[in-house]
Design a protein around this motif. Sequence first.
Motif, mmCIF file in Angstrom:
data_model
loop_
_atom_site.group_PDB
_atom_site.id
_atom_site.type_symbol
_atom_site.label_atom_id
_atom_site.label_comp_id
_atom_site.label_asym_id
_atom_site.label_seq_id
_atom_site.Cartn_x
_atom_site.Cartn_y
_atom_site.Cartn_z
ATOM 1 N N ALA B 188 16.177 -9.217 2.949
ATOM 2 C CA ALA B 188 14.906 -8.805 2.957
ATOM 3 C C ALA B 188 14.661 -7.911 4.092
ATOM 4 N N LYS B 189 15.057 -7.941 5.120
ATOM 5 C CA LYS B 189 14.501 -7.283 6.203
ATOM 6 C C LYS B 189 14.985 -5.738 5.964
ATOM 7 N N VAL B 190 16.302 -5.666 5.303
ATOM 8 C CA VAL B 190 17.002 -4.205 4.997
ATOM 9 C C VAL B 190 16.183 -3.815 4.156
ATOM 10 N N ILE B 191 15.730 -4.594 2.875
ATOM 11 C CA ILE B 191 14.736 -3.873 1.918
ATOM 12 C C ILE B 191 13.670 -3.590 2.490
ATOM 13 N N ALA B 192 12.955 -4.498 3.160
ATOM 14 C CA ALA B 192 11.485 -4.084 3.826
ATOM 15 C C ALA B 192 11.836 -2.797 4.667
ATOM 16 N N SER B 193 12.779 -2.787 5.572
ATOM 17 C CA SER B 193 13.059 -1.309 6.196
ATOM 18 C C SER B 193 12.922 -0.236 5.518
ATOM 19 N N LEU B 194 13.548 -0.313 4.411
ATOM 20 C CA LEU B 194 14.118 0.929 3.860
ATOM 21 C C LEU B 194 12.670 1.255 2.927
ATOM 22 N N ILE B 195 11.975 0.270 2.382
ATOM 23 C CA ILE B 195 10.563 0.382 1.596
ATOM 24 C C ILE B 195 9.731 0.970 2.461
ATOM 25 N N SER B 196 9.712 0.629 3.917
ATOM 26 C CA SER B 196 8.764 0.991 4.705
ATOM 27 C C SER B 196 8.911 2.509 5.056
ATOM 28 N N ALA B 197 10.169 2.821 5.467
ATOM 29 C CA ALA B 197 10.613 4.198 5.500
ATOM 30 C C ALA B 197 10.195 5.117 4.611
ATOM 31 N N LEU B 198 10.742 5.029 3.397
ATOM 32 C CA LEU B 198 10.375 5.642 2.504
ATOM 33 C C LEU B 198 8.708 5.786 1.973
ATOM 34 N N LEU B 199 7.974 4.749 2.165
ATOM 35 C CA LEU B 199 6.572 4.960 1.915
ATOM 36 C C LEU B 199 6.010 5.839 2.959
ATOM 37 N N ILE B 200 6.240 5.587 4.137
ATOM 38 C CA ILE B 200 5.528 6.232 5.098
ATOM 39 C C ILE B 200 6.228 7.897 4.832
ATOM 40 N N THR B 201 7.338 8.208 4.739
ATOM 41 C CA THR B 201 7.790 9.410 4.415
ATOM 42 C C THR B 201 6.765 10.015 3.236
ATOM 43 N N LEU B 202 6.847 9.311 2.079
ATOM 44 C CA LEU B 202 5.901 9.579 0.910
ATOM 45 C C LEU B 202 4.493 9.942 1.496
#
Lengths: 290, 358
Positions: B188-202
């Motif tokens: 969950a930590k890995v997925i949340a990190s990835l989602i956060s990084a992609l969301l903020i980039t978007l």
Amino acid sequence: MELTAIELTKQYGTKTAVDHLNITLSNGVYGLLGANGAGKTTLMRLLCDIQTPTSGKITLDGKRISEMGEKYRNLLGYLPQHFGYYPDFTPWDFLLYVAALKGLSEKQAKIKAAELLEAVGLTKESRQKIKTFSGGMKQRLGIAQAMLNNPHILILDEPTAGLDPKERVRFRNLISAFSKDRIVILSTHIVSDVEFMAEEIIMMKSGVILHFGKPQEITAEIDGQVWECTVLSSHAEQYTETLNISNLRNTENNCTTLRVIADYPPMENAIQVQPTLEDLYLFYFKGANE
Amino acid sequence: MKNLIKFELRKIITTRLALISIAAVLLLSVILSVSTLQNMYAFDGVSNEGRGKTAVEIDKSIAAKYEGVLTDKKIQQIMSDFKLTHDLHGMNAQYFYQNATQSAAFARFSDMNGNWNGDSISDVFGNEEIQVGYVNGWLNTSHNMAKILFALSLIIILMIAPVFSGEYGGVDNIILTSRYGKTKCATAKVIASLISALLITLLVFGFNLLFALMIYGTEGLNCSILFAPQEFVEGYIPFNITCATVLKHQLLLAFTSAVSVTGITLILSAFCKSQLIAFAVSAAIHIMPIMLPIPETSSLYRLIVLMPFYHSQYISILSVEQMKSGMLYAIWAIPVAVILMVIGTVVSRRLFAKHQVS
């Protein structure tokens, strides 16, 4: 259910924290007593499988806990001595997060969180941020999180630290009600807490078990070695330097009653009394680094 | 699992530091865009002159006059329309700037005195078909975004560095003794990190794109980046692609940068006991490639530009020669990001699960 440590050893470099320890725990409340550095916390961490033993093993009903993985952790509740928290979380959020970690459904988590917040007296503060909490409030939250999954094995490291007398009584009652058909292990420096709650006492020193048994059985070790004697209050101070004194109590006429642990009567007017767990603790740990 | 991911997302995104950092990068975007706009200047060669939004309008109207495929005739016309009427006192006319279209033509087809240098379209661009239009605004936006994406990658490191290392301050005791502490929690930590990084980039990319759309409109998106003002001649992407293609590749590279940075930071977060050390080491690794003295002519350079730092600094990776298939080399950033993320996931999960609580 039987939790067994077999030849359990944990070394940190040259220091041995737990030394070839053997013990079998079945349902009941166990009080772990020992001075700082006795190996209590290390033993608890090993039992929780968050530290790997240098040698030896821990089994639950014959199965190695390290191989049981999620199945073992599903049975476990743990209150560490020092636990971190998320300052911006409320206790409600924190319990829901831990409940998610423990695999409770959202519905179960909400019911259980509300129930435990009530049990530890934090219902009113459930929407305040944890960073505003006192040490005692955080400790109560820690106790609540440990019990979220109705653990069959509950391990509590210094659970009463920071609790005021009223909270300690509440905690004792909570544990007493909870402990049926479960293994509860608690360590504390407050001997009276152990005396009230524990059915069996594990006394540790330098990584080994000195005594393991019911309180009355292990206090029998110092039967005939606990004395009470009355001295002038002005002389009491000098006795504390020469005798192993477990308690001082001021009485009438400028006198002080001393409770002394000694092989022989420390003075002529000494009366032999029944030993308590605290006497036994001081007998073993007098001078140890508390 | 969904519940755990929600909690982990909240822990990553809603910290005060993360929110301030996101606000700061959005503010930086506004400052860069506005200052770029205000520094724009255009003169139509007759009477109209202006800065900022006026300059954009002048440039757009000039570009509209020559829109379509660039021909030798159009070059001659531009050279004539913006013929120098005064002495440059020794200055090279190729660097003389009146407006974006004039600068694009003079930079390639003028001699030192502002006269035609004799080169034809095919001499300069080969057989490429060059679409003329107002590209200045979009290319400047693209330039600014490279700076913003670099800042963004540091913010992603800042947000993700505490994902595992932040737990080592005591919560690890509780997490690792809970049922899913060593399994689903780490995932969950890995997925949340990835989602956060992609969301903020978007968010940041989208914000900049919208801001640019408001200022420059859609003009020029289908035009070639090769017929751009003097400042984009040297050290810029040497391929006949449109502004829209540059932006698409930049968006892709922004995502690959975010994913790669996340993978690397997760490993260090799980490895380091302190979030500050995890941040410092991750940031140092990210910036390190620019310190390496590897010239663009070296074959090693092709590997170096695949590092996440060069994903956000899009020009270097987009400038590497195209592959035989005609695809841009930058496409290799995708497998690199996937590999770094897979390694980051496996290693960080393992390190966290095996972590010895102290």
